[in-house]
Structures are given as structure tokens and as C-alpha cells.
Design a protein around this motif. Sequence first.
Motif, PDB file in Angstrom:
ATOM      1  N   ALA A   1      -8.048 -32.089 -35.806  1.00 29.75           N
ATOM      2  CA  ALA A   1      -6.607 -32.221 -36.020  1.00 29.75           C
ATOM      3  C   ALA A   1      -6.251 -32.121 -37.499  1.00 29.75           C
ATOM      4  O   ALA A   1      -5.172 -31.633 -37.859  1.00 29.75           O
ATOM      5  CB  ALA A   1      -6.118 -33.545 -35.445  1.00 29.75           C
TER       6      ALA A   1
ATOM      7  N   TYR B   1      -8.485 -24.822 -38.564  1.00 31.32           N
ATOM      8  CA  TYR B   1      -8.563 -24.879 -37.101  1.00 31.32           C
ATOM      9  C   TYR B   1      -7.177 -24.669 -36.488  1.00 31.32           C
ATOM     10  O   TYR B   1      -7.023 -24.052 -35.447  1.00 31.32           O
ATOM     11  CB  TYR B   1      -9.149 -26.218 -36.650  1.00 31.32           C
ATOM     12  CG  TYR B   1      -9.301 -26.314 -35.140  1.00 31.32           C
ATOM     13  CD1 TYR B   1     -10.387 -25.738 -34.497  1.00 31.32           C
ATOM     14  CD2 TYR B   1      -8.344 -26.970 -34.376  1.00 31.32           C
ATOM     15  CE1 TYR B   1     -10.518 -25.803 -33.122  1.00 31.32           C
ATOM     16  CE2 TYR B   1      -8.469 -27.046 -32.996  1.00 31.32           C
ATOM     17  CZ  TYR B   1      -9.552 -26.466 -32.374  1.00 31.32           C
ATOM     18  OH  TYR B   1      -9.677 -26.529 -31.003  1.00 31.32           O
TER      19      TYR B   1
ATOM     20  N   ILE C   1      -4.330 -26.828 -35.327  1.00 29.34           N
ATOM     21  CA  ILE C   1      -3.977 -27.472 -34.070  1.00 29.34           C
ATOM     22  C   ILE C   1      -2.573 -27.089 -33.609  1.00 29.34           C
ATOM     23  O   ILE C   1      -2.276 -27.062 -32.401  1.00 29.34           O
ATOM     24  CB  ILE C   1      -4.122 -29.004 -34.217  1.00 29.34           C
ATOM     25  CG1 ILE C   1      -4.038 -29.690 -32.854  1.00 29.34           C
ATOM     26  CG2 ILE C   1      -3.092 -29.563 -35.163  1.00 29.34           C
ATOM     27  CD1 ILE C   1      -4.276 -31.184 -32.907  1.00 29.34           C
TER      28      ILE C   1
ATOM     29  N   LEU D   1      -2.100 -24.323 -30.907  1.00 28.47           N
ATOM     30  CA  LEU D   1      -2.374 -24.539 -29.490  1.00 28.47           C
ATOM     31  C   LEU D   1      -1.067 -24.485 -28.697  1.00 28.47           C
ATOM     32  O   LEU D   1      -0.044 -25.018 -29.134  1.00 28.47           O
ATOM     33  CB  LEU D   1      -3.054 -25.892 -29.277  1.00 28.47           C
ATOM     34  CG  LEU D   1      -4.429 -26.079 -29.949  1.00 28.47           C
ATOM     35  CD1 LEU D   1      -4.939 -27.489 -29.700  1.00 28.47           C
ATOM     36  CD2 LEU D   1      -5.429 -25.042 -29.463  1.00 28.47           C
TER      37      LEU D   1
ATOM     38  N   ARG E   1      -1.717 -28.369 -25.170  1.00 28.28           N
ATOM     39  CA  ARG E   1      -2.007 -29.429 -26.141  1.00 28.28           C
ATOM     40  C   ARG E   1      -1.479 -30.772 -25.662  1.00 28.28           C
ATOM     41  O   ARG E   1      -2.160 -31.798 -25.768  1.00 28.28           O
ATOM     42  CB  ARG E   1      -1.396 -29.068 -27.499  1.00 28.28           C
ATOM     43  CG  ARG E   1      -1.558 -30.152 -28.559  1.00 28.28           C
ATOM     44  CD  ARG E   1      -0.928 -29.720 -29.871  1.00 28.28           C
ATOM     45  NE  ARG E   1      -0.865 -30.814 -30.824  1.00 28.28           N
ATOM     46  CZ  ARG E   1      -0.320 -30.724 -32.036  1.00 28.28           C
ATOM     47  NH1 ARG E   1       0.198 -29.573 -32.439  1.00 28.28           N
ATOM     48  NH2 ARG E   1      -0.295 -31.766 -32.842  1.00 28.28           N
TER      49      ARG E   1
ATOM     50  N   SER F   1      -3.533 -34.694 -25.027  1.00 27.26           N
ATOM     51  CA  SER F   1      -3.241 -35.647 -26.102  1.00 27.26           C
ATOM     52  C   SER F   1      -2.735 -36.964 -25.520  1.00 27.26           C
ATOM     53  O   SER F   1      -2.103 -36.996 -24.467  1.00 27.26           O
ATOM     54  CB  SER F   1      -2.184 -35.076 -27.051  1.00 27.26           C
ATOM     55  OG  SER F   1      -2.618 -33.859 -27.636  1.00 27.26           O
TER      56      SER F   1
ATOM     57  N   LEU G   1      -5.269 -35.766 -30.276  1.00 26.31           N
ATOM     58  CA  LEU G   1      -5.965 -34.816 -29.427  1.00 26.31           C
ATOM     59  C   LEU G   1      -7.336 -35.387 -29.050  1.00 26.31           C
ATOM     60  O   LEU G   1      -8.126 -35.749 -29.910  1.00 26.31           O
ATOM     61  CB  LEU G   1      -6.146 -33.491 -30.171  1.00 26.31           C
ATOM     62  CG  LEU G   1      -6.659 -32.308 -29.338  1.00 26.31           C
ATOM     63  CD1 LEU G   1      -5.571 -31.828 -28.371  1.00 26.31           C
ATOM     64  CD2 LEU G   1      -7.074 -31.161 -30.268  1.00 26.31           C
TER      65      LEU G   1
ATOM     66  N   ALA H   1     -10.422 -30.436 -26.833  1.00 27.82           N
ATOM     67  CA  ALA H   1      -9.960 -29.140 -27.326  1.00 27.82           C
ATOM     68  C   ALA H   1     -10.052 -28.134 -26.188  1.00 27.82           C
ATOM     69  O   ALA H   1     -11.097 -28.010 -25.539  1.00 27.82           O
ATOM     70  CB  ALA H   1     -10.800 -28.682 -28.507  1.00 27.82           C
TER      71      ALA H   1
ATOM     72  N   ASP I   1     -12.055 -22.395 -31.729  1.00 29.41           N
ATOM     73  CA  ASP I   1     -11.182 -21.946 -32.805  1.00 29.41           C
ATOM     74  C   ASP I   1     -10.868 -20.451 -32.672  1.00 29.41           C
ATOM     75  O   ASP I   1     -11.358 -19.757 -31.778  1.00 29.41           O
ATOM     76  CB  ASP I   1     -11.741 -22.305 -34.183  1.00 29.41           C
ATOM     77  CG  ASP I   1     -12.968 -21.475 -34.565  1.00 29.41           C
ATOM     78  OD1 ASP I   1     -13.383 -20.590 -33.787  1.00 29.41           O
ATOM     79  OD2 ASP I   1     -13.511 -21.721 -35.659  1.00 29.41           O
TER      80      ASP I   1
ATOM     81  N   ARG J   1      -3.966 -20.452 -27.212  1.00 31.35           N
ATOM     82  CA  ARG J   1      -3.377 -20.309 -28.549  1.00 31.35           C
ATOM     83  C   ARG J   1      -2.164 -19.382 -28.561  1.00 31.35           C
ATOM     84  O   ARG J   1      -2.171 -18.319 -27.947  1.00 31.35           O
ATOM     85  CB  ARG J   1      -4.430 -19.818 -29.540  1.00 31.35           C
ATOM     86  CG  ARG J   1      -5.469 -20.898 -29.848  1.00 31.35           C
ATOM     87  CD  ARG J   1      -6.390 -20.500 -30.987  1.00 31.35           C
ATOM     88  NE  ARG J   1      -7.238 -21.625 -31.386  1.00 31.35           N
ATOM     89  CZ  ARG J   1      -6.900 -22.523 -32.318  1.00 31.35           C
ATOM     90  NH1 ARG J   1      -5.739 -22.401 -32.956  1.00 31.35           N
ATOM     91  NH2 ARG J   1      -7.714 -23.523 -32.618  1.00 31.35           N
TER      92      ARG J   1
END
Length: 435
Positions: free
Chosen positions: A102, A107, A109, A112, A117, A121, A126, A129, A322, A343
Motif C-alpha cells: 500500500a 506498486y 494501489i 486497482l 480493491r 480491504s 488492503l 492483493a 504488480d 488494474r
Amino acid sequence: MRLGFLSLIALGAMLTSASAQTLTIATVNNGDMIRMQGLSSAFTEETGIELNWVVLEENTLRQNVTTDVATNGGQYDVMTIGTYEVPIWAKQGWLKPLDGLAADAEYDIDDLLPPIRQGLSVDGKLYAAPFYGESSMLMYRTDLMEKAGLEMPEAPTWDFIAEAAAAMTDRANDISGICLRGKAGWGENTALITVTANSFGARWFDEDWRPQFDQPEWKNALDFYVKLVTESGPPGASSNGFNENLTLFQQGKCAMWMDATVAASFVTNPDDSTVADKVGFALAPDTGLGKRANWLWAWSLAIPASSQNADAAEQFIGWATDKAYLETVAAQEGWANVPPGTRISLYENPEYQAAAPFAEMTLGSIYAADPTQPSVKPVPYVGVQFVAIPEFQGIGTTVGQLFSAALAGQMTVDEALAQAQESTLREMTRAGYIK
């Protein structure tokens, strides 16, 4: 490949350890996860962290990881779990938050997809992943649809699907009009039948947590499902789950298949599918009541609280989820085969849009599912193809076994629903939801 700040974690771990770390990873035996395992040697080469893979069938995976995390067993460092487990297990203190990811700008976040996401969460943190995200949609043979003199609407009704399935069934050539899940399991047949029931106006519980299997909406939905699969489905459908139906479709033995959007890349890959150039896509069907048979799910990677290798585990999760991992898959397998549904940037990528004719339908299906309002009538729970309470895993499995038995002809639909009502009422009363 990018390792960023997480490389420092691995470096520190290696400097303070006389021997290389080994992570034990539990995952499901589907195509995307098997591909991840095949590519993971690059992670070991860069970090020195060895990986021990435990690859299991879906129902077995769920049973094993649930037992391990609930007993603080410590058997696994990384678990593949879904949108159902993450918020429940996080609130129990069974998962470690992914604070390192995070905080890692690279990365990203915020890239997402929001529905994915949010489902992973708790209180803004989070806890898993997403490796890939999905909804459900209809896949169909364009050549057989044309041969039957029919045209698939972008947003079909269940009545049209039944008509098309009957028209395209060709027993002489071993072609079933439609393939749907019959294999018992809360994440197998129960998931697909639940979203079908949602579209018929059914719900698991009313606002007082009373089971609703004795209501006409469930009767209509399960009658329809069993009749459709019995008349137009493959032999032995009560034993078929995602993987079995995928194989049947790839072999040209299903004219239509409604299931996870993630299957799109597998049925359009000419290396695996004999009908790759003859596949069309449509939204999950409805009955005109305002809800389609969409679900929302993400197979995700999480760290159990019992892991003694949490830093290395988070590093592996970062590697596998990622943007750079997507680029690696694209370079080796083509953009159409990257893990979907996680993503924003993937769906803005023109190379992906050009390579994946199912991209827009997948994204639209993900956003169409509403976990807070899964059915036509109000419900006290969150979840589309599941009910986000700890008791659902056991209840959903029992109900799935009853539905599978009805599909196999071992009991009637009325008997299956009556037993589902009785067993679910008993469990919900025992758990204290019903006074």
C-alpha cells in the motif's frame, strides 16, 4: 523486473539468514495460477527466495487453507483466497495487512479497480492483493448460433438462452446446447445457481435472516436451472465445475457456457481451444426484473498471520500482482492472456484492448455486480454469489450438495429446496441470527 523497496526486505532477510528462505504457497489449479507458478523461477533468481507450491482443486484448496488459518497452523506463507474470505478473516485477525504494498508508489494501489480493491480491504487497509478479478458472462459459439438461425443479443434473457440451448443441442455430434456448473461446492455450483436465482428475484435471506428457499422465486429459479441443464446440458453435468466445463467448451462440445469472465482468454487461445475463432460474448442473462446473473470475485494472494516469513511473502505477492508481471505475461503469452480484472491501467492499454475482444464485456460485467444489492428485494447481507458471513461456507456447501443431487435426479427440486430451507434455518438459528 521491478522489485522496488521490497527488494530491500529480501536483501535484509538473506543477510540475516544462513540459508535461503522458502515460501510455501497454496493456490488453485486453474490456468492463470499454473502460469504464475511456471514464471516464478524469475522471482527466485532475483531474490534467492525458494518457492514450495501446493496446487489444489478449488474445493480442496478452500478446505485446506480454511483449516490452516483458523487453527493458526502455519502451513502456508501465501494463500490464494477470494473475496468471500478476505474481509471475514481480516476481522478475525487471521491475515496480515499488506501495508508495504500500500505504501509503495511504484506498486500503485490506486490503480486497482475500485470494486475489486474494496472487496479485499477492511477499514481502508488492503489484506489481499488481487491476482485476477472476474464477474460472470456468457460465452457462445458464433457458428452454431448462426446455424440455428439465431442472433445473440448483447444482453440476453434466460428465456432466449433456453430457446438457443435447445436449438443448438446436437446429441448425434456430442454437442450440448449449454454447459453450467453442477459440481457441489459453495464456490462451484452454489455460486452460479445463486446469481441465476438473483436474476429471478430470489435471495438467500430476508431482512430478518430467515432463509428463503421456500419462496416461489427460488422454486422458479431452480426449476429453470435443472430443466435447462437436464435437457440441453452434457451428460454427467452434476459433476462438472469450472475446469470440466472449460475443457468441454474448448473441445467444441458446448454451444454456450456461462461462467467466469476469466475464462475468455482460455476459450479464445488457439493453442488450447479448438473453437478459438468462433467465440462470442454476451452479458449474463436476466429475467427482466433488473438484476443480471453477474457475480464479483477476485482470486487473491494473502499472508496468514501464522506465517514466519511475512516480509518475503509480501515481496512475492508484490511480484505476482504488480504491473510488471502483466507485462511479463504479455511478452511471453500475448496481451490476451494476462490476468484480467485487477488494474485500471490494463483496460486503458490499447495493446490489451486490441488483443482481447472480451475486455470491454469483462469490465462492464465487473462493474454491473453490486455486492450491497445483489437481488431484487432487500437483503441484510453483502455478497453477490455468496453471503459474507462466516457460516456461509458450511451452509453454502450443504445447499450445493442438495442442488447437485437434484440435477443428478437423486431428488426432486421441491425436495432439494425443502431440505435447503430446513438445514439453513437450523444453522442460522444455531448461530444466533434468528431468535
